[in-house]
Scaffold this motif. Structure first.
Motif, PDB file in Angstrom:
ATOM      1  N   ILE A 326      38.461  81.949  25.489  1.00  0.00           N
ATOM      2  CA  ILE A 326      39.826  81.906  26.013  1.00  0.00           C
ATOM      3  C   ILE A 326      40.580  80.691  25.485  1.00  0.00           C
ATOM      4  O   ILE A 326      41.757  80.788  25.096  1.00  0.00           O
ATOM      5  N   MET A 327      39.923  79.541  25.435  1.00  0.00           N
ATOM      6  CA  MET A 327      40.587  78.338  24.933  1.00  0.00           C
ATOM      7  C   MET A 327      41.000  78.507  23.470  1.00  0.00           C
ATOM      8  O   MET A 327      42.105  78.127  23.068  1.00  0.00           O
ATOM      9  N   MET A 328      40.133  79.099  22.662  1.00  0.00           N
ATOM     10  CA  MET A 328      40.465  79.335  21.261  1.00  0.00           C
ATOM     11  C   MET A 328      41.588  80.361  21.138  1.00  0.00           C
ATOM     12  O   MET A 328      42.481  80.232  20.296  1.00  0.00           O
ATOM     13  N   GLY A 329      41.553  81.393  21.981  1.00  0.00           N
ATOM     14  CA  GLY A 329      42.596  82.415  21.952  1.00  0.00           C
ATOM     15  C   GLY A 329      43.949  81.866  22.354  1.00  0.00           C
ATOM     16  O   GLY A 329      44.978  82.192  21.742  1.00  0.00           O
ATOM     17  N   MET A 330      43.991  81.006  23.385  1.00  0.00           N
ATOM     18  CA  MET A 330      45.263  80.429  23.813  1.00  0.00           C
ATOM     19  C   MET A 330      45.812  79.469  22.757  1.00  0.00           C
ATOM     20  O   MET A 330      47.023  79.387  22.541  1.00  0.00           O
ATOM     21  N   GLY A 331      44.934  78.734  22.093  1.00  0.00           N
ATOM     22  CA  GLY A 331      45.374  77.888  20.993  1.00  0.00           C
ATOM     23  C   GLY A 331      46.007  78.708  19.875  1.00  0.00           C
ATOM     24  O   GLY A 331      46.991  78.290  19.256  1.00  0.00           O
ATOM     25  N   LEU A 332      45.439  79.874  19.627  1.00  0.00           N
ATOM     26  CA  LEU A 332      46.001  80.785  18.629  1.00  0.00           C
ATOM     27  C   LEU A 332      47.425  81.187  18.984  1.00  0.00           C
ATOM     28  O   LEU A 332      48.305  81.254  18.118  1.00  0.00           O
ATOM     29  N   MET A 333      47.670  81.446  20.293  1.00  0.00           N
ATOM     30  CA  MET A 333      49.011  81.848  20.718  1.00  0.00           C
ATOM     31  C   MET A 333      50.028  80.721  20.500  1.00  0.00           C
ATOM     32  O   MET A 333      51.187  80.972  20.177  1.00  0.00           O
ATOM     33  N   ILE A 334      49.577  79.487  20.686  1.00  0.00           N
ATOM     34  CA  ILE A 334      50.477  78.358  20.435  1.00  0.00           C
ATOM     35  C   ILE A 334      50.849  78.289  18.961  1.00  0.00           C
ATOM     36  O   ILE A 334      52.020  78.110  18.593  1.00  0.00           O
ATOM     37  N   GLU A 335      49.863  78.447  18.093  1.00  0.00           N
ATOM     38  CA  GLU A 335      50.092  78.286  16.652  1.00  0.00           C
ATOM     39  C   GLU A 335      50.912  79.424  16.057  1.00  0.00           C
ATOM     40  O   GLU A 335      51.514  79.251  14.997  1.00  0.00           O
ATOM     41  N   THR A 336      50.931  80.568  16.687  1.00  0.00           N
ATOM     42  CA  THR A 336      51.786  81.660  16.193  1.00  0.00           C
ATOM     43  C   THR A 336      53.216  81.544  16.715  1.00  0.00           C
ATOM     44  O   THR A 336      54.101  82.281  16.258  1.00  0.00           O
ATOM     45  N   GLY A 337      53.448  80.628  17.665  1.00  0.00           N
ATOM     46  CA  GLY A 337      54.784  80.458  18.223  1.00  0.00           C
ATOM     47  C   GLY A 337      55.092  81.394  19.371  1.00  0.00           C
ATOM     48  O   GLY A 337      56.206  81.346  19.925  1.00  0.00           O
ATOM     49  N   VAL A 338      54.131  82.235  19.776  1.00  0.00           N
ATOM     50  CA  VAL A 338      54.374  83.211  20.840  1.00  0.00           C
ATOM     51  C   VAL A 338      54.614  82.512  22.166  1.00  0.00           C
ATOM     52  O   VAL A 338      55.542  82.846  22.909  1.00  0.00           O
ATOM     53  N   TRP A 339      53.770  81.529  22.494  1.00  0.00           N
ATOM     54  CA  TRP A 339      53.927  80.841  23.778  1.00  0.00           C
ATOM     55  C   TRP A 339      55.251  80.101  23.856  1.00  0.00           C
ATOM     56  O   TRP A 339      55.868  80.025  24.923  1.00  0.00           O
ATOM     57  N   GLY A 340      55.713  79.560  22.732  1.00  0.00           N
ATOM     58  CA  GLY A 340      57.008  78.891  22.736  1.00  0.00           C
ATOM     59  C   GLY A 340      58.134  79.841  23.057  1.00  0.00           C
ATOM     60  O   GLY A 340      59.067  79.505  23.809  1.00  0.00           O
ATOM     61  N   ASP A 341      58.082  81.060  22.506  1.00  0.00           N
ATOM     62  CA  ASP A 341      59.115  82.066  22.796  1.00  0.00           C
ATOM     63  C   ASP A 341      59.071  82.501  24.257  1.00  0.00           C
ATOM     64  O   ASP A 341      60.115  82.689  24.892  1.00  0.00           O
ATOM     65  N   ILE A 342      57.852  82.671  24.800  1.00  0.00           N
ATOM     66  CA  ILE A 342      57.729  83.078  26.207  1.00  0.00           C
ATOM     67  C   ILE A 342      58.234  81.967  27.119  1.00  0.00           C
ATOM     68  O   ILE A 342      58.924  82.231  28.119  1.00  0.00           O
TER      69      ILE A 342
END
Length: 456
Positions: A326-342
């Motif tokens: 989960i930690m690696m997956g959430m880091g992935l979301m940050i690096e794709t910019g998805v979490w920033g958009d959300i």
């Protein structure tokens, strides 16, 4: 590629939420997300790096010509290892605390708990076993504490319905006890390690809401139990060929193990080193004490390992793999910019951290406490001021709402799933008998937390 990665995340959320129906292990899903997601990221690495880290990449190149190999090395050195390090720090802490529990259990140090709760009176047994769970889970991993206390309860209570009620109270006590300290739950550990909270401030605000969220449902559960429980007390465990420690030696080991964990926040404040290093230090001291007390039995034929339930062993390994994935997956979301958009969408359309917290709590009961909490934590960076600053309101709200909200349904936490497997608890039975009680305690705790944040 961003869309594919988002769909992978949504699929992982759905599989985690329905794991009790499909039988697919949550740890396997999390590891799949954390590994395959990064492979997909690397395949379009140049686009992601130029979007998120253009200046850092230009500095990394130092005037050399960019190639596909260069960007992969940049991702590995400057991006990927950062998230792996954060995840590994949490996993190492869990590994240390789980090993501490195993050493203490192998030497019979937790037999004091069984002696303490020895009664047929329903009120005393319920409150003593949940109080012990609440206190222990504030220092050790929630799942490990829950499994240990469920095994103790299972050996005492004979009625299946009574075990389901008391077991549900144990799960609630474990999750509530773990959420108000920075070492009692992986979420608090992440917030503390990232500098989002300090140990004393975090516990000072969440202690009372956590206690109320535990006490109020437990009072209501107690009303459903008969005055005298159907108990069977086995004789004290044999202490001949498994351990020859006397009561004082076992008590000393218990103090070294649990007391050492209490010292970890002080260790971190003094040294500024990762909390897992303090946990490993406690483990090493306890290990030396263990060998000193048992030196006559070491490598001797009469030395026999006391059995640890296999569910505890496998559950602990799965918990560590789940956290890593989960930690690696959430880091992935940050690096794709998805979490920033959300996060930007939340700021524009919701703009209320309490609504985000309550919604996250409800969502955590359906999906998973840790998954939802980490998702919310990684939505926002730590700010210099405001609700997202160090010791800001947002971090406390998310930690409390997701930890206790995950108890609204038995599938919301790993501890709840362990209860379902051990005592064959049906989701509908839990929804009917426990969810209203947990909901009352959860909402009271939210009100108290709001008063602490806004009025004190």
């Amino acid at each position: 590629m961003t869309l594919i990665i988002v769909l992978l995340l949504v699929l992982a959320y759905l599989l985690i939420a329905t794991g009790h129906l499909t039988g697919v292990n949550k740890a396997a899903i999390a590891m799949f997300l954390g590994t395959v997601g990064w492979v997909l990221y690397v395949s379009y690495g140049t686009d992601f790096v130029m979007q998120q880290h253009p200046d850092d990449y230009a500095e990394y190149l130092s005037g050399t010509t960019p190639t596909s190999e260069t960007v992969k090395y940049f991702i590995y050195d400057k991006i990927f290892l950062t998230y792996v390090g954060k995840a590994a720090a949490i996993v190492m802490f869990l590994l240390a605390t789980i090993t501490i529990i195993e050493i203490l259990n192998n030497n019979g140090c937790f037999d004091f708990i069984t002696e303490w709760i020895r009664t047929r009176n329903s009120k005393r047994l319920l409150w003593t076993i949940t109080l012990a769970t609440f206190v222990i889970s504030a220092n050790l991993d929630n799942l490990t504490t829950t499994m240990m206390m469920l095994v103790i309860m299972n050996n005492i209570l004979q009625s299946g319905r009574q075990r389901m009620l008391v077991g549900s109270a144990i799960v609630l006590a474990a999750n509530c006890g773990g959420c108000f300290t920075v070492i009692g739950d992986p979420i608090g550990l992440i917030l503390w390690g990232d500098g989002a909270v300090t140990a004393s401030h975090f516990s000072g605000y969440l202690a009372l809401p956590a206690i109320l969220a535990w006490v109020i449902p437990t009072i209501l559960i107690n009303r459903q139990l008969p005055d005298r429980l159907d108990c069977e007390w086995n004789p004290s465990p044999f202490r001949g060929d498994d351990t020859r420690l006397n009561r004082w030696q076992r008590f000393i080991m218990l103090i070294v193990g649990i007391g050492g964990l209490w010292f970890i926040p002080t260790f971190h404040n003094i040294t500024k080193l990762a909390p897992f290093l303090g946990a490993l230090c406690v483990l090493s001291v306890l290990w030396v004490v263990n060998e000193a007390f048992n030196h006559k039995l070491m490598n001797a034929d009469q030395m026999a390992q006391r059995r640890i339930p296999r569910a505890l062993q496998y559950g602990a390994i799965q918990q560590m793999l789940f956290v890593m994935g989960i930690m690696m997956g959430m880091g992935l979301m940050i690096e794709t910019g998805v979490w920033g958009d959300i996060a930007a969408w939340f700021d524009t359309n919701i703009h209320n951290i309490w609504l985000i917290g309550i919604g996250s709590g409800v969502l955590s009961s359906l999906i998973d406490t840790f998954t939802v909490a980490v998702s919310n934590i990684m939505l926002y960076p730590i700010a210099e001021a405001g609700d997202m600053a160090t010791n800001g309101s947002y971090w406390k709200i998310i930690a409390y709402c997701t930890a206790v909200g995950g108890c609204l349904l038995s599938v919301g936490s790993t501890s709840g799933l362990a209860l379902m497997k051990m005592e064959h608890v049906r989701l509908w039975w839990y929804l009917k008998n426990l969810t209203p009680k947990v909901l009352i305690g959860w909402l009271v705790g939210i009100v108290v937390l709001w008063m602490e944040i806004n009025l004190i």
